[in-house]
Design a protein around this motif. Structure first.
Motif, PDB file in Angstrom:
ATOM      1  N   LEU A 106     -96.491  57.940 141.518  1.00  0.00           N
ATOM      2  CA  LEU A 106     -96.324  57.024 142.643  1.00  0.00           C
ATOM      3  C   LEU A 106     -95.121  56.124 142.374  1.00  0.00           C
ATOM      4  N   VAL A 107     -94.222  56.028 143.354  1.00  0.00           N
ATOM      5  CA  VAL A 107     -93.092  55.104 143.285  1.00  0.00           C
ATOM      6  C   VAL A 107     -93.145  54.230 144.531  1.00  0.00           C
ATOM      7  N   VAL A 108     -93.269  52.928 144.332  1.00  0.00           N
ATOM      8  CA  VAL A 108     -93.390  51.988 145.455  1.00  0.00           C
ATOM      9  C   VAL A 108     -92.243  51.000 145.411  1.00  0.00           C
ATOM     10  N   GLU A 109     -91.565  50.863 146.545  1.00  0.00           N
ATOM     11  CA  GLU A 109     -90.497  49.876 146.686  1.00  0.00           C
ATOM     12  C   GLU A 109     -90.982  48.771 147.627  1.00  0.00           C
ATOM     13  N   GLY A 110     -91.097  47.555 147.101  1.00  0.00           N
ATOM     14  CA  GLY A 110     -91.432  46.403 147.929  1.00  0.00           C
ATOM     15  C   GLY A 110     -92.727  46.548 148.712  1.00  0.00           C
ATOM     16  N   GLY A 111     -93.759  47.088 148.089  1.00  0.00           N
ATOM     17  CA  GLY A 111     -95.063  47.244 148.749  1.00  0.00           C
ATOM     18  C   GLY A 111     -96.062  46.242 148.205  1.00  0.00           C
ATOM     19  N   HIS A 112     -96.873  45.647 149.073  1.00  0.00           N
ATOM     20  CA  HIS A 112     -97.824  44.596 148.676  1.00  0.00           C
ATOM     21  C   HIS A 112     -99.140  45.216 148.226  1.00  0.00           C
ATOM     22  N   PRO A 113     -99.658  44.833 147.035  1.00  0.00           N
ATOM     23  CA  PRO A 113    -100.926  45.406 146.560  1.00  0.00           C
ATOM     24  C   PRO A 113    -102.155  44.858 147.267  1.00  0.00           C
ATOM     25  N   CYS A 206     -87.912  46.966 143.205  1.00  0.00           N
ATOM     26  CA  CYS A 206     -87.628  45.914 144.185  1.00  0.00           C
ATOM     27  C   CYS A 206     -86.201  45.406 143.990  1.00  0.00           C
ATOM     28  N   GLY A 207     -85.651  44.883 145.059  1.00  0.00           N
ATOM     29  CA  GLY A 207     -84.299  44.365 145.014  1.00  0.00           C
ATOM     30  C   GLY A 207     -84.222  43.080 144.204  1.00  0.00           C
ATOM     31  N   GLU A 208     -83.088  42.862 143.558  1.00  0.00           N
ATOM     32  CA  GLU A 208     -82.956  41.666 142.714  1.00  0.00           C
ATOM     33  C   GLU A 208     -83.020  40.381 143.535  1.00  0.00           C
ATOM     34  N   LYS A 212     -90.029  37.361 146.333  1.00  0.00           N
ATOM     35  CA  LYS A 212     -91.469  37.488 146.574  1.00  0.00           C
ATOM     36  C   LYS A 212     -92.029  38.740 145.898  1.00  0.00           C
ATOM     37  N   PHE A 213     -91.348  39.872 146.060  1.00  0.00           N
ATOM     38  CA  PHE A 213     -91.903  41.116 145.531  1.00  0.00           C
ATOM     39  C   PHE A 213     -91.601  41.310 144.058  1.00  0.00           C
ATOM     40  N   PRO A 223     -94.575  48.999 135.397  1.00  0.00           N
ATOM     41  CA  PRO A 223     -93.144  49.128 135.130  1.00  0.00           C
ATOM     42  C   PRO A 223     -92.327  48.790 136.383  1.00  0.00           C
ATOM     43  N   ASN A 224     -91.452  47.800 136.268  1.00  0.00           N
ATOM     44  CA  ASN A 224     -90.733  47.293 137.432  1.00  0.00           C
ATOM     45  C   ASN A 224     -89.240  47.513 137.251  1.00  0.00           C
ATOM     46  N   HIS A 225     -88.637  48.233 138.186  1.00  0.00           N
ATOM     47  CA  HIS A 225     -87.203  48.504 138.154  1.00  0.00           C
ATOM     48  C   HIS A 225     -86.534  47.629 139.200  1.00  0.00           C
ATOM     49  N   VAL A 226     -85.664  46.742 138.767  1.00  0.00           N
ATOM     50  CA  VAL A 226     -84.967  45.838 139.684  1.00  0.00           C
ATOM     51  C   VAL A 226     -83.660  46.493 140.119  1.00  0.00           C
ATOM     52  N   ILE A 227     -83.498  46.633 141.437  1.00  0.00           N
ATOM     53  CA  ILE A 227     -82.303  47.262 141.996  1.00  0.00           C
ATOM     54  C   ILE A 227     -81.265  46.179 142.270  1.00  0.00           C
ATOM     55  N   ARG A 228     -80.121  46.313 141.649  1.00  0.00           N
ATOM     56  CA  ARG A 228     -79.081  45.279 141.770  1.00  0.00           C
ATOM     57  C   ARG A 228     -78.473  45.270 143.172  1.00  0.00           C
ATOM     58  N   ASN A 229     -77.954  44.104 143.544  1.00  0.00           N
ATOM     59  CA  ASN A 229     -77.261  43.936 144.832  1.00  0.00           C
ATOM     60  C   ASN A 229     -78.117  44.406 146.014  1.00  0.00           C
ATOM     61  N   ALA A 230     -79.397  44.058 145.978  1.00  0.00           N
ATOM     62  CA  ALA A 230     -80.303  44.509 147.031  1.00  0.00           C
ATOM     63  C   ALA A 230     -81.347  43.441 147.320  1.00  0.00           C
ATOM     64  N   GLY A 231     -81.798  43.426 148.571  1.00  0.00           N
ATOM     65  CA  GLY A 231     -82.906  42.568 148.979  1.00  0.00           C
ATOM     66  C   GLY A 231     -84.178  43.380 149.116  1.00  0.00           C
ATOM     67  N   HIS A 232     -84.988  43.055 150.136  1.00  0.00           N
ATOM     68  CA  HIS A 232     -86.294  43.698 150.285  1.00  0.00           C
ATOM     69  C   HIS A 232     -86.151  45.199 150.525  1.00  0.00           C
ATOM     70  N   ASN A 233     -85.196  45.610 151.335  1.00  0.00           N
ATOM     71  CA  ASN A 233     -84.998  47.038 151.623  1.00  0.00           C
ATOM     72  C   ASN A 233     -83.935  47.581 150.665  1.00  0.00           C
TER      73      ASN A 233
END
Length: 252
Positions: A106-113, A206-208, A212-213, A223-233
């Protein structure tokens, strides 16, 4: 019944990548990322109320998960990763927690648990009810202009906001409203305990600039991967960053 989807089949024998878009998106939303993975078969799904599935009505997450299962079966997809953004991420987490068969990860981007208090649920129900009423009654361009003023989208600049308003205004306001209410955070259970006890790989993106996320990801101890130069989407703001991240995950 199955959901509308677009499939691209690879002969590699690798698990499928099944992509779930966010609220007011459609099956095209993930394609820039997905097409970087030519060795994997890809399925881009239109969630109920959206795109080619606009006329499909659901009463809650159980209906959506059942439709997801039947859609996977209709394509004879037996092994797959679920990749979901925002609403699609919440659907993916719900399906995974219901032990949907064939799930490799499962890979989730900006999803609320899920919300943790009844007060928060009440407030969310009221808020989503107000948005749903507007989606049913007002021009979509006006509603989305306000929608993208919400704090979670604060990293958008004026041009990004305008582009999203134009894109999302192609939707059907009535079917969006119905899906918003059926899959509101107010009716989603808190999935933290089930996700902690999971038996499948789970990675969070999630975006850097999505404070909130990023905080929610820390709460979940995943495990959380922060995507640089990005917001919620993040996959829209920095598709190359998400491609690199997903490639790392799939190599593990």
């Amino acid at each position: 019944m199955s959901l509308h989807a677009q499939a691209t089949v690879s002969q590699s024998g690798a698990p499928w990548l099944v992509f779930l878009h966010g609220f007011s998106g459609d099956c095209r939303e993930w394609q820039t990322v997905g097409e970087a993975f030519q060795d994997y078969s890809r399925l881009y799904i239109d969630l109920p109320g959206h795109g080619g599935s606009a006329d499909i009505k659901v009463s809650g997450f159980n209906d959506v998960c059942a439709l997801l299962r039947s859609t996977l079966l209709s394509y004879n997809i037996l092994n797959y990763w679920l990749v979901g953004y925002s609403l699609g991420g919440r659907v993916a987490m719900m399906a995974a927690c219901q032990e949907i068969p064939g799930l490799c990860g499962l890979v989730v981007e900006g999803g609320h648990p899920g919300l943790q208090s009844e007060e928060a649920r009440v407030q969310r129900r009221l808020s989503d009810g107000r948005w749903a009423a507007r989606f049913r009654a007002e021009p979509l361009s006006e509603v989305f202009n306000d929608w993208y003023q919400q704090p979670v989208f604060s990293s958008l600049n004026a041009a990004q906001r305008e582009a999203l308003v134009d894109l999302r205004s192609q939707n059907n306001g009535h079917t969006l409203a119905a899906m918003l209410e059926a899959t509101s955070l107010a009716v989603q259970p808190d999935l933290r305990a089930r996700l902690t006890a999971r038996t499948f790989p789970f990675y969070y993106l999630c975006g850097e600039r999505d404070d909130k996320f990023r905080a929610l990801a820390t709460e979940m101890s995943v495990p959380n991967h922060v995507i640089r130069n990005a917001g919620h989407n993040a996959h829209r703001d920095n598709p190359a960053g998400v491609v690199n991240c997903l490639a790392q995950i799939l190599r593990r």
